[in-house]
Scaffold this motif. Structure first.
Motif, short mmCIF file in Angstrom:
data_model
loop_
_atom_site.label_atom_id
_atom_site.label_comp_id
_atom_site.label_asym_id
_atom_site.label_seq_id
_atom_site.Cartn_x
_atom_site.Cartn_y
_atom_site.Cartn_z
N GLY A 165 -7.66 -7.48 0.21
CA GLY A 165 -8.01 -6.42 -0.71
C GLY A 165 -8.57 -5.36 0.54
N MET A 166 -9.50 -5.95 1.31
CA MET A 166 -9.82 -4.75 2.22
C MET A 166 -8.86 -4.08 3.00
SD MET A 166 -13.41 -6.39 3.88
CE MET A 166 -15.10 -6.09 3.31
N LEU A 167 -7.92 -4.83 3.55
CA LEU A 167 -6.97 -4.44 4.48
C LEU A 167 -6.07 -3.11 3.72
CD1 LEU A 167 -5.69 -4.75 7.20
CD2 LEU A 167 -7.85 -5.83 6.68
N LYS A 168 -5.86 -3.39 2.44
CA LYS A 168 -5.19 -2.70 1.50
C LYS A 168 -6.00 -1.14 1.31
CE LYS A 168 -2.00 -5.33 -1.29
NZ LYS A 168 -2.01 -6.25 -2.47
N GLN A 169 -7.25 -1.41 1.11
CA GLN A 169 -8.21 -0.38 1.14
C GLN A 169 -8.16 0.57 2.36
OE1 GLN A 169 -12.02 -1.22 0.01
NE2 GLN A 169 -12.73 0.66 -0.31
N LEU A 170 -8.23 -0.45 3.47
CA LEU A 170 -8.17 0.54 4.52
C LEU A 170 -6.82 1.43 4.91
CD1 LEU A 170 -8.82 -0.93 8.08
CD2 LEU A 170 -6.78 -0.15 7.62
N ILE A 171 -5.67 0.76 4.55
CA ILE A 171 -4.35 1.63 4.57
C ILE A 171 -4.41 2.77 3.64
CG2 ILE A 171 -1.93 1.39 4.68
CD1 ILE A 171 -2.36 -1.59 5.59
N SER A 227 0.75 -1.20 0.05
CA SER A 227 -0.11 0.08 0.11
C SER A 227 0.80 1.02 -0.15
CB SER A 227 -0.86 0.02 1.23
OG SER A 227 -1.50 -1.29 1.49
N MET A 228 1.77 1.19 0.74
CA MET A 228 2.83 2.50 0.84
C MET A 228 3.47 2.57 -0.56
SD MET A 228 2.79 3.35 3.89
CE MET A 228 4.18 4.21 4.41
N GLN A 229 3.62 1.63 -1.37
CA GLN A 229 4.18 1.92 -2.57
C GLN A 229 3.33 2.76 -3.71
OE1 GLN A 229 5.74 -1.69 -4.47
NE2 GLN A 229 7.48 -1.77 -3.47
N VAL A 230 1.82 2.35 -3.39
CA VAL A 230 0.97 3.01 -4.14
C VAL A 230 0.91 4.50 -3.84
CG1 VAL A 230 -1.54 2.98 -4.84
CG2 VAL A 230 -0.46 0.91 -4.30
N LEU A 231 1.14 4.64 -2.77
CA LEU A 231 0.95 6.36 -2.26
C LEU A 231 2.20 7.12 -2.29
CD1 LEU A 231 -1.47 5.51 0.68
CD2 LEU A 231 -2.03 7.03 -1.35
#
Ligand code: ADP
Length: 851
Positions: A382-388, A351-355
């Motif tokens: 998937g849900m956890l990624k969305q949360l982060i 997730s950090m890479q996306v942001l």
């Protein structure tokens, strides 16, 4: 008489005859006098008897009138009371004072447990009150006392001569009356008056003991008691109605407040969404118009840039629509949650890479601290990624250029904690809870600086709920915000209803409660794996109702015959079983399966009304040490709680709304164990047990205290993690909130706890011996013994742990502190016993967990 005198004169000349006649006359006169006297005596006796009868009737009438006056006076007092507790006390006291019984007791039906609980007492000593409060009389048991042969009027008098009680009566109150004569009250005599409502519902009963005149009560006394009973029923019903009315008024007020809030949110939503939709639409339209009008006349790069802007704006639009759809799916439950064991470290890194590019654009430094090792949790990736993405996205959005965002992942035994901290604008304290509601924004004005529609955090909250987790935010005004999410690493699972054995509809259809029960057991027992198995009477089999740490296929298909294997053995013997080392136990050789990571397990029966209805198993302690005898006792105590919950669920039959309170209760208990601050380990429990024994508590009380030692701080979940983790001093409002935790604790356990004794210890564990504690300001021996013991052990173990606001003390320093507070904060005798105990075992009792 005339004939007699004539005869006397005719014989006058003859002296012999005269003498004879004289004697006869004398005798006759004597006889006549005697008869006359007798008549007189009889007449006066009859007159006396008549007078005495009149007096008795008058006295009885006077007593009746006096009784009626008493009843009237008491009725007035009773009817003036609209609150149930004081009302019941009034009834008990009135019976004692007016009807000449030294002891009276009122028991009221607890609908949920279908038992009569002692609610008011008069003339009973504190110790006996405590015992009575903790012993419930099941309705079924009481009904066995209502035999026709005991019945007098509407009441039941069980004379000792029946030998009915034998050993079954709880000898809490036995009056010492010495030698007794015919017709005298005996210590084993009992008199009960059932409390029937007009529609023939049994709502409680009155019982009396130890009459002052030492006589078995007369019919009049019994009838007077019954008049009291009728009064009591009406008053109890009134008080209940009054209470319900109060609740409804409160609910109405709350609903009105909520409606107003919703109305405001709705207006904001319309304004925000139209603004958020209009902005990208306006720019899409403007660029599209320019492009179509001037196509080919502008440089190619400008045209490409315009198209890119159109694409970005279109993406912004579809993100808003997607968010709305996501939220509505989650809230309606139409979302497929695909949980599996997932490495949280990888999820955070991805997730950090996306942001990273978004942060770079704003010159914000973003950093993740996850530790080296993988941290596995049972989640939907998937849900956890969305949360982060939502949390870190917000952190970047609300942090000015040059700021910093830190993401941390911590492994906390049975849970993982993920926190996102920024150096941004922060959140005002009044909004800390509201920001998780949909469409809520701290700044929702038309001139606001930051985009968004207020859905991101509502989605995050939903994801957390789907994982049985918890989220909270800490923020100190304008100095940034810190969001923390705690998620359980494991999850109990219950098989689908359709695949479960049709044992009991209501119980089976609620998968949630068995899952939470298993979760609670695992948490309180510090075990990695636990299961709840129920007996299917028809085929004498046990099936898994819910389990944690077991393969899903096993959970769905496991069936065990009663009598076979470990669970079957426990179900058939009805006795708890501790296996310290499964490899060394010949009885269960075939049970050596890989799931026994620690080779030690405990299995206890689940009993209801003397019948085994299931089995609870725990394996694999988190500490990887074997289970102990204390653990076995603890699990048996928990099993009794579980039985009560199952009983309640069955009793509610389809009233699903009632399950809500049980679910909330279980969730809070689980949550309180996961809060690192309140996690109390084995050592605290074992100290409490030892101290309880040495302070003279009986085994039953020690067992309960052992259980309470694991849950007494449950009310802390309501205080909020933000306050608990605060480093500086607490503000006034915050301190007040901490002080409420014992009462909150009692409210939380209410729906699943049936023993007053347990609630009392939770309620009073912060009282001080000198009366300066809370919530009751009780002092000395007025504080329940369990609470006095817990206060000492809890303080000692807290002193040995680090806290955000101070460092841990050494053992000697902690003991010195206990000595210093001996007699003020703590019971001096308990402190002495405790110090002696520590000296004897040479223990260094430092809890594992520090914060
Ligand atoms: P949105 O960001 O679309 O407004 P969210 O539901 O994500 O909606 O957030 C709701 C509100 O919470 C935001 O409008 C903002 O006021 C506040 N908020 C969320 N995260 C932060 C943060 N990291 N710092 C400051 N305020 C925040």
């Amino acid at each position: 008489m005339g004939d007699f005198l004539a005869w006397y004169h005719t014989i006058g000349e003859d002296s012999m005859t005269v003498t004879l006649a004289t004697s006869m006359a004398t005798v006759l006169l004597g006889v006549i006098t005697m008869i006359a006297l007798r008549w007189q005596a009889k007449a006066s006796r009859l007159a006396r008897q008549e007078a005495s009868r009149t007096r008795t009737i008058e006295a009885r009438e006077r007593a009746r009138v006096q009784n009626l006056a008493k009843i009237l006076e008491i009725s007035n007092r009773i009817n003036a009371n609209l609150e149930l507790e004081p009302l019941l006390k009034e009834i008990a006291e009135a019976i004692r004072q007016s009807l000449g019984f030294r002891m009276s007791l009122v028991r009221i039906l607890d609908d949920e447990n279908q038992s009569f609980m002692a609610r008011a007492f008069a003339g009973i000593e504190e110790e006996a009150v405590q015992k009575l409060s903790s012993s419930a009389v099941p309705v079924e048991t009481f009904k066995t006392w209502m035999k026709d042969e005991f019945r007098i009027s509407q009441s039941y008098f069980i004379s000792h001569e029946h030998g009915f009680w034998e050993n079954q009566r709880d000898e809490v109150y036995i009056p010492d009356l010495g030698e007794r004569r015919e017709g005298e009250w005996h210590p084993m005599d009992s008199l009960f008056v059932p409390l029937w409502t007009r529609d023939q519902r049994l709502v409680g009963y009155l019982s009396v003991d130890d009459p002052e005149d030492r006589r078995i009560p007369s019919m009049e006394t019994i009838e007077t008691l019954e008049i009291f009973a009728n009064q009591a029923v009406t008053a109890i019903e009134n008080a209940r109605l009054y209470g319900e009315l109060g609740d409804h008024v409160m609910q109405l007020r709350e609903m009105t407040r909520r409606l107003k809030e919703l109305n405001e949110i709705k207006s904001n939503f319309v304004a925000t969404v139209s603004h958020e939709l209009r902005t990208p639409l306006t720019s899409i339209r403007a660029y599209a118009e320019t492009l179509s009008r001037d196509w080919g006349s502008s440089p190619r790069e400008t045209e490409v840039e315009f198209l890119k802007i159109i694409e970005e704006e279109a993406q912004r639009l579809s993100k808003i629509v997607e968010d709305m759809l996501d939220l509505s799916r989650m809230e309606s439950g139409k979302v497929e949650v695909k949980k599996c064991d997932t490495d949280m470290v990888k999820v955070v890194e991805d997730s950090m890479q996306v942001l990273a590019p978004t942060a770079r654009k704003k010159y914000i430094e973003i950093q993740a601290e996850t530790g080296e090792e993988a941290v596995e949790a049972y989640v939907d990736e998937g849900m956890l990624k969305q949360l982060i993405l939502n949390l870190v996205g917000n952190a970047i959005k609300f942090t000015p250029e040059g700021g910093r965002v830190l993401v941390e992942l911590k492994d906390r035994e049975s849970a993982v904690e993920l926190s996102v901290e920024d150096t941004g604008i922060g959140i005002p304290s009044g909004s800390a809870k509201k920001i998780f509601e949909e469409f809520y924004q701290v700044d929702s004005s038309a001139t606001r600086r930051y985009g968004g529609v207020g859905l991101g955090l509502a989605i995050v909250k939903n994801i957390v709920d789907w994982h049985d987790g918890k989220i909270w935010v800490e923020s100190d005004g304008g100095k940034g915000a810190r969001f923390t999410v705690r998620l359980p690493k494991r999850k109990a699972i219950a098989p689908e209803r359709s695949q479960a054995v049709e044992c009991d509809e209501t119980w089976q259809c609620e998968r949630r409660i068995p899952e939470l029960i298993v979760d609670m057991i695992a948490e309180l027992m510090d075990a990695k794996a636990a299961s709840l198995m129920l007996v299917n009477d028809e085929c004498e089999e046990l099936f898994v109702s819910a389990a944690m740490g077991l393969d899903e296929a096993i959970v769905k298909n496991a069936r065990v015959k009663v009598g076979e294997g470990i669970s079957g053995y426990v179900a058939s013997t009805g006795k708890p079983l501790l296996v310290r080392d499964i490899d060394a136990d010949d009885r269960f050789a075939c049970n050596r399966r890989p799931q026994y990571e620690t080779r030690s397990l405990v299995s206890v029966p689940l009993r209801q009304g003397g019948r085994v209805v299931g089995v609870i198993n725990v394996t694999n302690k988190i500490s990887l040490t074997p289970f102990t005898d204390d653990d076995t006792e603890m699990l048996q105590i928990l099993a009794d709680r579980v039985s009560a919950i199952i009983g309640k669920v069955r009793h509610y039959e389809g009233m699903k709304s009632e399950f809500g309170s049980i679910i909330t209760s279980l969730r809070s208990l689980i949550d309180s164990r996961r809060m690192s601050q309140t996690r109390k380990g084995d050592k605290l429990t074992s100290l409490v047990v030892k101290l309880g024994r040495s302070a003279g508590l009986d085994e039953e009380e020690v067992k309960l205290l052992q259980y309470v030692s694991r849950i007494y701080d449950v009310g802390m979940v309501k205080v909020g993690e933000g306050i608990l983790r605060k480093r500086g001093g607490l503000r006034v409002g915050e301190y007040e909130s901490v002080k409420r935790h014992p009462e909150e604790g009692v409210d939380i356990v209410g729906p699943i706890e049936f023993l007053e004794q347990v609630k009392e210890v939770i309620l009073h564990h912060h009282e001080r011996f000198d009366g300066g504690g809370y919530p009751g300001g009780l002092s000395g021996e007025g504080i329940p013994m369990g609470a006095r013991i817990l206060a000492v052990v809890d303080s000692y173990s807290s002193m040995l742990s680090d806290r955000p606001y101070r460092q841990a003390l050494g053992v000697e320093e902690a003991i010195e502190e206990l000595r210093r507070c001996r007699g003020t904060q703590f019971d001096p005798k308990v402190v002495d016993r405790f110090i002696e105990l520590l000296g004897r075992s040479g223990v260094e009792v430092r809890p594992k967990e520090t914060i």
